[in-house]
Scaffold this motif. Sequence first.
Motif, PDB file in Angstrom:
ATOM      1  N   THR A 154       0.832  -1.205   0.000  1.00 53.41           N
ATOM      2  CA  THR A 154       0.000   0.000   0.000  1.00 53.41           C
ATOM      3  C   THR A 154       0.866   1.253   0.000  1.00 53.41           C
ATOM      4  O   THR A 154       0.583   2.223  -0.705  1.00 53.41           O
ATOM      5  N   GLY A 155       1.917   1.234   0.821  1.00 55.53           N
ATOM      6  CA  GLY A 155       2.804   2.383   0.908  1.00 55.53           C
ATOM      7  C   GLY A 155       3.388   2.728  -0.450  1.00 55.53           C
ATOM      8  O   GLY A 155       3.409   3.889  -0.854  1.00 55.53           O
ATOM      9  N   VAL A 156       3.851   1.717  -1.168  1.00 57.54           N
ATOM     10  CA  VAL A 156       4.458   1.953  -2.476  1.00 57.54           C
ATOM     11  C   VAL A 156       3.416   2.488  -3.461  1.00 57.54           C
ATOM     12  O   VAL A 156       3.693   3.404  -4.233  1.00 57.54           O
ATOM     13  N   GLN A 157       2.202   1.942  -3.395  1.00 50.77           N
ATOM     14  CA  GLN A 157       1.142   2.425  -4.305  1.00 50.77           C
ATOM     15  C   GLN A 157       0.856   3.906  -4.061  1.00 50.77           C
ATOM     16  O   GLN A 157       0.416   4.611  -4.957  1.00 50.77           O
ATOM     17  N   HIS A 158       1.062   4.349  -2.830  1.00 50.14           N
ATOM     18  CA  HIS A 158       0.725   5.721  -2.496  1.00 50.14           C
ATOM     19  C   HIS A 158       1.871   6.717  -2.733  1.00 50.14           C
ATOM     20  O   HIS A 158       1.709   7.894  -2.462  1.00 50.14           O
ATOM     21  N   VAL A 159       3.005   6.231  -3.197  1.00 54.79           N
ATOM     22  CA  VAL A 159       4.110   7.162  -3.459  1.00 54.79           C
ATOM     23  C   VAL A 159       3.726   8.032  -4.658  1.00 54.79           C
ATOM     24  O   VAL A 159       3.399   7.508  -5.720  1.00 54.79           O
ATOM     25  N   PRO A 160       3.729   9.351  -4.506  1.00 53.97           N
ATOM     26  CA  PRO A 160       3.366  10.209  -5.636  1.00 53.97           C
ATOM     27  C   PRO A 160       4.292   9.950  -6.816  1.00 53.97           C
ATOM     28  O   PRO A 160       5.508   9.918  -6.657  1.00 53.97           O
ATOM     29  N   PRO A 161       3.723   9.740  -8.026  1.00 56.57           N
ATOM     30  CA  PRO A 161       4.543   9.397  -9.196  1.00 56.57           C
ATOM     31  C   PRO A 161       5.594  10.463  -9.496  1.00 56.57           C
ATOM     32  O   PRO A 161       6.622  10.167 -10.101  1.00 56.57           O
ATOM     33  N   ILE A 162       5.337  11.676  -9.042  1.00 62.52           N
ATOM     34  CA  ILE A 162       6.263  12.758  -9.380  1.00 62.52           C
ATOM     35  C   ILE A 162       7.641  12.545  -8.743  1.00 62.52           C
ATOM     36  O   ILE A 162       8.665  12.944  -9.294  1.00 62.52           O
ATOM     37  N   TYR A 163       7.697  11.858  -7.603  1.00 64.65           N
ATOM     38  CA  TYR A 163       8.997  11.560  -6.978  1.00 64.65           C
ATOM     39  C   TYR A 163       9.840  10.704  -7.903  1.00 64.65           C
ATOM     40  O   TYR A 163      11.033  10.917  -8.077  1.00 64.65           O
ATOM     41  N   ARG A 164       9.180   9.719  -8.478  1.00 61.50           N
ATOM     42  CA  ARG A 164       9.855   8.800  -9.375  1.00 61.50           C
ATOM     43  C   ARG A 164      10.366   9.528 -10.611  1.00 61.50           C
ATOM     44  O   ARG A 164      11.506   9.343 -11.038  1.00 61.50           O
ATOM     45  N   ARG A 165       9.486  10.384 -11.149  1.00 65.37           N
ATOM     46  CA  ARG A 165       9.875  11.126 -12.355  1.00 65.37           C
ATOM     47  C   ARG A 165      11.041  12.062 -12.054  1.00 65.37           C
ATOM     48  O   ARG A 165      11.972  12.185 -12.846  1.00 65.37           O
TER      49      ARG A 165
END
Lengths: 255, 283
Positions: free
Chosen positions: A138-149
């Motif tokens: 759940t935690g990983v699903q909630h990571v805002p995609p913008i961090y990854r980008r």
Amino acid sequence: MKRVFLVIFFFFGLLLLWELAVRAHLWSPVLLPAPAKVAEYLKSAAADGSLWQAILVTLKRLLLGYVIGLLGGIPLGLLTARFRLLHDTVGTLALGLQTLPSVCWVPLALLWFGQSEAAMLFVVVMGTLWSVIIATDTGVQHVPPIYRRAALTMGSKGFHIWLTVILPAALPFIVSGMKQGWAFAWRSLMAAEIFVTILTGFGLGQLLHYGRELNAMDQVIAIMFVIVAIGLLADKTLFAPIERLLHRRWGTSQA
Amino acid sequence: MYITETFELPRNASEHVKEELQFLPPSKLNVDRVSKTFATRTGPLKALDEVSLQVAEGEFVCLVGASGCGKSTLLNMIAGLEKPDSGSVTADGLRVTAPGRERLVMFQEAALFPWLDVLGNVIFGLKMKPHLSRRDRKDVARYYLELVGLSRFEKSNIHELSGGMKQRVALARALAPNPRMLLMDEPFAALDALTREQLYGDLQQIWESRRKTIIFVTHNVREAACLGDRVMLFSPHPGRIREEFLIKLPRPRDINSIDLAEYAGRITRSLKGYKNGNGGVAE
């Protein structure tokens, strides 16, 4: 200072009520021993070492099982978050088994492992593992995609992103999963120890169980106190500092 | 070597640090007839239709248009975060297929990492440079924090900063790996007017001192006229570049100047023209 005083006052009041109930002879002293009796048992059990021995045995089982649960649960949670197939299969299994009270594993554990340490360990791991998997997922699903980008544009990729971005970003969720896993593991271990006599070591649950067999309610209540105290202590020393740290870093909006 | 006078590197800063802060020539960009269609619930949406754009070394280009005109999509393609369906993006003669730190992005929302402090955030992009030691990275990060005026806040947590300070940190973080091109996706959209005005000044100053090619996406026409050498106007459905304006005003520019307002007025009139479906209106 005032807060501390109020807390002391509150617990002293509870103790007083208890003493009054005993003095009033509402219940037989066999069923409800006086606070002094309970303290006396604690003192003697501490003096002859049986209490420390039991605490040691129980904590060893708990910590070992818990660490195994974490070491399995966090990577598995990351994997279920990463791969849809694993999310649909292992993730669903974890969700299902998480709803199962882990004391339900005790009969099976006894059949598989006998009255052994392995059985105790198994129950603790089952208590920890599933909620840690689910919280991590759940935690990983909630990571805002913008961090990854953002990390991608800065040249981070693959495993490095998982280690330095996804994992820390999911930390608030993972920590609450760890806390829940700890609570489940603690409960299931107590239940298992009360159920089953393991000859390689007498834990707190077993001491409690023998208190009941001997009709020694002072022992039962004393052990209950110890169990509560250990639970409180674990929360205050293990989780509270981590939560405070997260709170400070993330601010009040999250964590 | 290019180091502003305002900041003295520690006397014992290593050669790596000096090398890291060296002036790199800004990038040249060529976008050649890119198209991109997204599948949406209401059917395919043509976000970009044969868009071409040339950007010279060190140029500051603003992309302006209503929301949904594909300007952010184009920026993401230049960043390498999205691939065009057809056409190509070339930076310095090399085709862009993946993100690379020669082209760093500053996003519209704060994409700062809340689990790191301010310094940690600026250091993040430097971690992928293995020849730098921990000390080197700190020296470099501090240089850029000084540049954006936030040296005193290096130990602060992200949530303790104001919106303007966050975007300054984001700017320092984007500058730190010494990219040759900076891609900015409405970086000041969420800020109040006063903070924004200050940042316009700061950004121009930083651009003067550490010249980069900058592509700046915004829907604020005045902002575009204030910052850009060139302003490209987009029209939506499908996303196309309709017009370009050269802003021939001396720098640094003041957002409140009358000349600038005149440019902004002309651009706005054009933009309104597309919305009414009249096609591109010449000045």
